[in-house]
Design a protein around this motif. Structure first.
Motif, PDB file in Angstrom:
ATOM      1  N   GLU A 191       0.783  -1.092   0.125  1.00 17.31           N
ATOM      2  CA  GLU A 191       0.002  -0.005  -0.182  1.00 17.31           C
ATOM      3  C   GLU A 191       0.779   1.241  -0.121  1.00 17.31           C
ATOM      4  O   GLU A 191       0.337   2.319  -0.454  1.00 17.31           O
ATOM      5  N   SER A 192       1.917   1.177   0.218  1.00 18.66           N
ATOM      6  CA  SER A 192       3.072   2.489   0.453  1.00 18.66           C
ATOM      7  C   SER A 192       3.846   2.521  -0.646  1.00 18.66           C
ATOM      8  O   SER A 192       4.279   1.464  -1.468  1.00 18.66           O
ATOM      9  N   SER A 193       4.372   3.727  -0.884  1.00 15.94           N
ATOM     10  CA  SER A 193       5.372   4.047  -2.084  1.00 15.94           C
ATOM     11  C   SER A 193       6.727   3.224  -1.655  1.00 15.94           C
ATOM     12  O   SER A 193       7.703   2.869  -2.492  1.00 15.94           O
ATOM     13  N   ILE A 194       7.033   3.320  -0.213  1.00 20.02           N
ATOM     14  CA  ILE A 194       8.181   2.754   0.251  1.00 20.02           C
ATOM     15  C   ILE A 194       8.120   2.610   1.557  1.00 20.02           C
ATOM     16  O   ILE A 194       7.353   3.215   2.356  1.00 20.02           O
ATOM     17  N   VAL A 195       8.911   1.377   2.117  1.00 19.85           N
ATOM     18  CA  VAL A 195       8.506   1.166   3.486  1.00 19.85           C
ATOM     19  C   VAL A 195      10.119   0.910   3.877  1.00 19.85           C
ATOM     20  O   VAL A 195      11.136   0.282   3.634  1.00 19.85           O
ATOM     21  N   TYR A 196      10.393   1.776   5.065  1.00 17.95           N
ATOM     22  CA  TYR A 196      11.644   1.972   5.888  1.00 17.95           C
ATOM     23  C   TYR A 196      11.627   1.241   7.001  1.00 17.95           C
ATOM     24  O   TYR A 196      10.862   1.142   7.841  1.00 17.95           O
ATOM     25  N   LEU A 197      12.710   0.242   7.363  1.00 16.48           N
ATOM     26  CA  LEU A 197      12.694  -0.442   8.536  1.00 16.48           C
ATOM     27  C   LEU A 197      14.105   0.078   9.290  1.00 16.48           C
ATOM     28  O   LEU A 197      15.058   0.022   8.598  1.00 16.48           O
ATOM     29  N   ILE A 198      13.924   0.252  10.548  1.00 19.45           N
ATOM     30  CA  ILE A 198      14.954   0.924  11.567  1.00 19.45           C
ATOM     31  C   ILE A 198      15.134  -0.322  12.341  1.00 19.45           C
ATOM     32  O   ILE A 198      14.255  -0.688  13.079  1.00 19.45           O
ATOM     33  N   PHE A 199      16.461  -0.769  12.415  1.00 16.79           N
ATOM     34  CA  PHE A 199      16.691  -2.074  13.451  1.00 16.79           C
ATOM     35  C   PHE A 199      17.597  -1.626  14.682  1.00 16.79           C
ATOM     36  O   PHE A 199      18.139  -0.831  14.629  1.00 16.79           O
ATOM     37  N   SER A 200      17.034  -2.320  15.635  1.00 16.79           N
ATOM     38  CA  SER A 200      17.565  -2.251  16.998  1.00 16.79           C
ATOM     39  C   SER A 200      17.764  -3.506  17.576  1.00 16.79           C
ATOM     40  O   SER A 200      16.649  -4.319  17.538  1.00 16.79           O
ATOM     41  N   VAL A 201      18.744  -4.082  18.265  1.00 10.33           N
ATOM     42  CA  VAL A 201      19.030  -5.183  18.942  1.00 10.33           C
ATOM     43  C   VAL A 201      18.278  -4.998  20.401  1.00 10.33           C
ATOM     44  O   VAL A 201      18.655  -4.198  20.935  1.00 10.33           O
ATOM     45  N   GLN A 202      17.427  -5.854  20.511  1.00  9.85           N
ATOM     46  CA  GLN A 202      16.865  -5.679  22.082  1.00  9.85           C
ATOM     47  C   GLN A 202      18.024  -5.416  23.142  1.00  9.85           C
ATOM     48  O   GLN A 202      19.097  -6.448  23.303  1.00  9.85           O
ATOM     49  N   PHE A 241      19.296   1.242   9.089  1.00 12.39           N
ATOM     50  CA  PHE A 241      18.063   1.400   8.603  1.00 12.39           C
ATOM     51  C   PHE A 241      18.161   0.802   7.141  1.00 12.39           C
ATOM     52  O   PHE A 241      19.230   0.841   6.309  1.00 12.39           O
ATOM     53  N   ALA A 242      16.927   0.265   6.364  1.00  9.73           N
ATOM     54  CA  ALA A 242      17.100  -0.422   5.523  1.00  9.73           C
ATOM     55  C   ALA A 242      15.891  -0.058   4.589  1.00  9.73           C
ATOM     56  O   ALA A 242      14.843   0.207   5.291  1.00  9.73           O
ATOM     57  N   ARG A 243      15.677  -0.710   3.296  1.00 10.59           N
ATOM     58  CA  ARG A 243      14.247  -0.328   2.431  1.00 10.59           C
ATOM     59  C   ARG A 243      13.800  -1.716   2.158  1.00 10.59           C
ATOM     60  O   ARG A 243      14.579  -2.734   2.132  1.00 10.59           O
ATOM     61  N   MET A 244      12.708  -1.935   2.565  1.00 11.14           N
ATOM     62  CA  MET A 244      11.870  -3.284   2.441  1.00 11.14           C
ATOM     63  C   MET A 244      12.000  -3.493   0.842  1.00 11.14           C
ATOM     64  O   MET A 244      11.169  -2.620   0.184  1.00 11.14           O
ATOM     65  N   CYS A 245      12.219  -4.461   0.169  1.00  5.61           N
ATOM     66  CA  CYS A 245      12.302  -4.831  -1.162  1.00  5.61           C
ATOM     67  C   CYS A 245      11.447  -5.858  -1.694  1.00  5.61           C
ATOM     68  O   CYS A 245      11.393  -6.037  -2.877  1.00  5.61           O
ATOM     69  N   SER A 246      10.817  -6.632  -0.780  1.00  3.30           N
ATOM     70  CA  SER A 246       9.920  -7.687  -1.239  1.00  3.30           C
ATOM     71  C   SER A 246       8.893  -7.739  -0.278  1.00  3.30           C
ATOM     72  O   SER A 246       9.162  -7.404   1.053  1.00  3.30           O
ATOM     73  N   ALA A 247       7.790  -8.460  -0.383  1.00  2.00           N
ATOM     74  CA  ALA A 247       6.666  -8.853   0.408  1.00  2.00           C
ATOM     75  C   ALA A 247       7.403 -10.052   1.261  1.00  2.00           C
ATOM     76  O   ALA A 247       8.248 -10.717   0.857  1.00  2.00           O
ATOM     77  N   VAL A 248       6.826 -10.091   2.445  1.00  3.51           N
ATOM     78  CA  VAL A 248       7.414 -11.388   3.209  1.00  3.51           C
ATOM     79  C   VAL A 248       6.919 -12.805   2.658  1.00  3.51           C
ATOM     80  O   VAL A 248       5.838 -12.743   2.462  1.00  3.51           O
ATOM     81  N   GLY A 249       7.928 -13.689   2.648  1.00  6.84           N
ATOM     82  CA  GLY A 249       7.373 -14.895   1.818  1.00  6.84           C
ATOM     83  C   GLY A 249       7.246 -15.965   2.801  1.00  6.84           C
ATOM     84  O   GLY A 249       7.271 -15.926   3.908  1.00  6.84           O
ATOM     85  N   CYS A 250       6.967 -17.293   2.203  1.00  3.49           N
ATOM     86  CA  CYS A 250       6.839 -18.597   3.291  1.00  3.49           C
ATOM     87  C   CYS A 250       8.141 -19.026   3.354  1.00  3.49           C
ATOM     88  O   CYS A 250       8.243 -19.693   4.454  1.00  3.49           O
ATOM     89  N   GLU A 251       9.200 -18.946   2.790  1.00  3.35           N
ATOM     90  CA  GLU A 251      10.395 -19.339   2.948  1.00  3.35           C
ATOM     91  C   GLU A 251      11.084 -18.825   3.980  1.00  3.35           C
ATOM     92  O   GLU A 251      11.015 -17.731   4.572  1.00  3.35           O
TER      93      GLU A 251
END
Length: 122
Positions: free
Chosen positions: A50-61, A69-79
């Motif tokens: 639904e969005s033009s771009i999805v940014y993911l900001i990473f942090s280890v607990q 941070f990174a850009r989401m490049c594909s939908a989540v798959g089953c693999e």
């Protein structure tokens, strides 16, 4: 007639991804993948389509910082990834890392989350 693009002209979406360990961050940066819990998959897939771009900001607990941070490049798959170091992880999806750097939370304390009682983003 031509069907519309699956990605609508919706503003960018942002998600903070909490990792369980630095090993998963290293795998992600080397292989350009990420895996999250099954409960997050639907939210991420909806944002991706639904969005033009999805940014993911990473942090280890417990690290007290963001790892980049990174850009989401594909939908989540089953693999699933054999190398992923977290039990309960869901499907793998592609990411493109934009910045790989440890950034202490204190540098983002001026950012407040309006849908989380204006708490600090961390």
């Amino acid at each position: 007639s031509k069907s519309p693009s699956p990605r609508q002209n919706v503003p960018a979406r942002y998600f903070i991804m909490k990792g369980g360990n630095l090993q998963n961050i290293d795998i992600s940066q080397q292989e350009g993948i990420w895996s999250t819990t099954p409960s997050n998959e639907q939210k991420l897939n909806e944002a991706f389509w639904e969005s033009s771009i999805v940014y993911l900001i990473f942090s280890v607990q417990g690290s007290g910082c963001f790892q980049g941070f990174a850009r989401m490049c594909s939908a989540v798959g089953c693999e699933r990834s054999q190398d992923w170091g977290s039990a309960g992880s869901g499907g793998v999806f592609k990411v493109e890392w934009i910045r790989k750097e440890s950034i202490p939370f204190q540098f983002a304390h001026h950012l407040l989350h309006p849908w989380n009682d204006s708490k600090k983003v961390q």
